[in-house]
Write a protein that holds these residues in place. Structure first.
Motif, mmCIF file in Angstrom:
data_model
loop_
_atom_site.group_PDB
_atom_site.id
_atom_site.type_symbol
_atom_site.label_atom_id
_atom_site.label_comp_id
_atom_site.label_asym_id
_atom_site.label_seq_id
_atom_site.Cartn_x
_atom_site.Cartn_y
_atom_site.Cartn_z
ATOM 1 N N GLU A 160 5.050 5.323 -7.734
ATOM 2 C CA GLU A 160 6.126 6.092 -7.109
ATOM 3 C C GLU A 160 5.864 7.596 -7.111
ATOM 4 O O GLU A 160 6.522 8.338 -6.384
ATOM 5 C CB GLU A 160 7.448 5.819 -7.829
ATOM 6 C CG GLU A 160 7.500 6.336 -9.250
ATOM 7 C CD GLU A 160 8.845 6.129 -9.910
ATOM 8 O OE1 GLU A 160 9.820 5.805 -9.195
ATOM 9 O OE2 GLU A 160 8.936 6.296 -11.146
ATOM 10 N N GLY A 215 9.595 0.631 -3.968
ATOM 11 C CA GLY A 215 10.697 0.913 -3.048
ATOM 12 C C GLY A 215 11.063 2.381 -2.978
ATOM 13 O O GLY A 215 11.836 2.787 -2.105
ATOM 14 N N GLN A 271 9.616 6.322 0.085
ATOM 15 C CA GLN A 271 10.429 6.340 1.290
ATOM 16 C C GLN A 271 9.695 6.816 2.539
ATOM 17 O O GLN A 271 10.137 6.562 3.655
ATOM 18 C CB GLN A 271 11.669 7.205 1.056
ATOM 19 C CG GLN A 271 12.672 6.583 0.108
ATOM 20 C CD GLN A 271 13.232 5.273 0.643
ATOM 21 O OE1 GLN A 271 13.804 5.228 1.728
ATOM 22 N NE2 GLN A 271 13.071 4.203 -0.120
ATOM 23 N N LEU A 282 6.690 5.812 3.327
ATOM 24 C CA LEU A 282 5.652 4.830 3.646
ATOM 25 C C LEU A 282 5.873 4.192 5.021
ATOM 26 O O LEU A 282 6.968 3.726 5.334
ATOM 27 C CB LEU A 282 5.630 3.743 2.561
ATOM 28 C CG LEU A 282 4.313 2.986 2.374
ATOM 29 C CD1 LEU A 282 3.189 3.926 1.991
ATOM 30 C CD2 LEU A 282 4.482 1.896 1.322
ATOM 31 N N ILE A 328 11.335 -3.842 -2.207
ATOM 32 C CA ILE A 328 10.451 -3.550 -1.069
ATOM 33 C C ILE A 328 11.270 -3.353 0.205
ATOM 34 O O ILE A 328 10.849 -2.653 1.130
ATOM 35 C CB ILE A 328 9.421 -4.691 -0.898
ATOM 36 C CG1 ILE A 328 8.238 -4.203 -0.054
ATOM 37 C CG2 ILE A 328 10.041 -5.927 -0.284
ATOM 38 C CD1 ILE A 328 7.099 -5.211 0.015
ATOM 39 N N LEU A 387 12.227 0.169 1.780
ATOM 40 C CA LEU A 387 11.287 0.988 2.556
ATOM 41 C C LEU A 387 11.801 1.063 4.001
ATOM 42 O O LEU A 387 11.313 0.374 4.905
ATOM 43 C CB LEU A 387 9.885 0.372 2.490
ATOM 44 C CG LEU A 387 9.277 0.298 1.078
ATOM 45 C CD1 LEU A 387 7.946 -0.463 1.104
ATOM 46 C CD2 LEU A 387 9.077 1.699 0.509
ATOM 47 N N LEU A 424 9.276 1.832 6.959
ATOM 48 C CA LEU A 424 8.058 1.030 7.089
ATOM 49 C C LEU A 424 7.938 0.428 8.488
ATOM 50 O O LEU A 424 8.908 -0.134 9.020
ATOM 51 C CB LEU A 424 8.061 -0.086 6.043
ATOM 52 C CG LEU A 424 6.708 -0.704 5.712
ATOM 53 C CD1 LEU A 424 5.789 0.309 5.050
ATOM 54 C CD2 LEU A 424 6.876 -1.916 4.820
ATOM 55 N N MET A 447 15.122 -3.413 6.996
ATOM 56 C CA MET A 447 13.911 -2.638 7.320
ATOM 57 C C MET A 447 13.835 -2.467 8.837
ATOM 58 O O MET A 447 13.000 -3.068 9.525
ATOM 59 C CB MET A 447 12.681 -3.353 6.753
ATOM 60 C CG MET A 447 12.816 -3.633 5.251
ATOM 61 S SD MET A 447 11.523 -4.703 4.578
ATOM 62 C CE MET A 447 10.150 -3.539 4.478
#
Length: 264
Positions: A76, A99, A102, A104, A123, A126, A129, A149
């Motif tokens: 992280e 997680g 942010q 990513l 996960i 995110l 993503l 997501m």
């Protein structure tokens, strides 16, 4: 007589290559869009190199094709990370702190040893993503909150132990590519029906690149393509187009060169 200690072996197994700060700094590359990528792929690493935490301002991290088993909570600390490639390791668990990344956009953990219990629900935090590759693991259940997501465009779930797909995935507004090949679905027709509307919206259903096909598969694909072209030539213009649900057949084994899995 004392036993002779075998080289390279011990309680912890082979140690692998040690990554020094100098090696890490020399492994930083600048991408075409000016981002800093730390590329430690194919280095024979068995444990996550703690020294790279001193370079936590990088934008991209590639630790693929090593022998890493564990990703620490300290992942992280890479607060600027937009691209994380961990494919083809021996990772048994992802930390909950993943997680917190942010920023990513790309996460590839394909070809590891992850299960449903070792893919944390965090996960789904995110939110930005765009690509998630969980293929070639032993996952039999996905987090139901994956619908959160909203930016996901590509998902790889191939070669797992899934018997169903959460409905929330079909409702992802930006999803364009989904690969669920070679999973033991209880009712394949039911899964296809659930995703019927979303499949119409997607550009392609499976994450398959022609370069990833084995030679027999490529030949089969070309033959099927020729058949389709022949049918189009013979059919009247008002006739409905032929449908080839299983038009592409990907190679079922992991290849040495897996760069195409990144599909950015």
């Amino acid at each position: 007589m004392a036993k002779r200690k075998m080289p390279g072996k011990g309680k912890g197994g082979p140690k692998g290559k040690k990554i020094t700060l100098k090696i890490a700094k020399n492994s930083i590359k600048v991408t075409f869009d000016g981002k800093r990528r730390l590329d430690l792929s194919k280095m024979g690493i068995t444990t996550f190199p703690k020294v790279i935490l001193r370079l936590n301002d990088i934008d991209e991290l590639d630790l693929s094709r090593n022998m890493i088993k564990k990703i620490p909570d300290t992942i992280e600390k890479f607060t600027n990370l937009r691209w994380l490639d961990l494919h083809s390791n021996q990772i048994e668990k992802l930390p909950e702190t993943i997680g917190n990344l942010q920023g990513l956009l790309h996460l590839n953990v394909c070809n590891n040893k992850l299960t449903s219990k070792t893919v944390p629900v965090e996960i789904t935090a995110l939110k930005n993503l765009r690509l998630l590759n969980l293929g070639l693991n032993t996952i039999d259940l996905l987090p139901t909150k994956m619908g959160a997501m909203q930016e996901l465009q590509e998902i790889g779930l191939f070669d797992n132990q899934l018997t169903a797909i959460p409905n929330s995935i079909a409702k992802l507004p930006k999803l364009k590519k989904l690969n669920v090949k070679r999973n033991p679905f209880k009712d394949k027709e039911e899964v296809e029906q659930e995703f019927q509307d979303s499949i119409k919206r997607m550009e392609v259903l499976y994450l398959v690149n022609e370069n990833d096909l084995c030679e027999p598969c490529k030949t089969k694909t070309l033959n099927e393509r020729q058949k389709q072209n022949n049918l189009k030539a013979l059919a009247p213009s008002s006739q409905k187009k032929a449908n080839f649900d299983n038009f592409l057949t990907p190679n079922s084994t992991a290849r040495d060169n897996q760069d195409e899995w990144r599909t950015e």
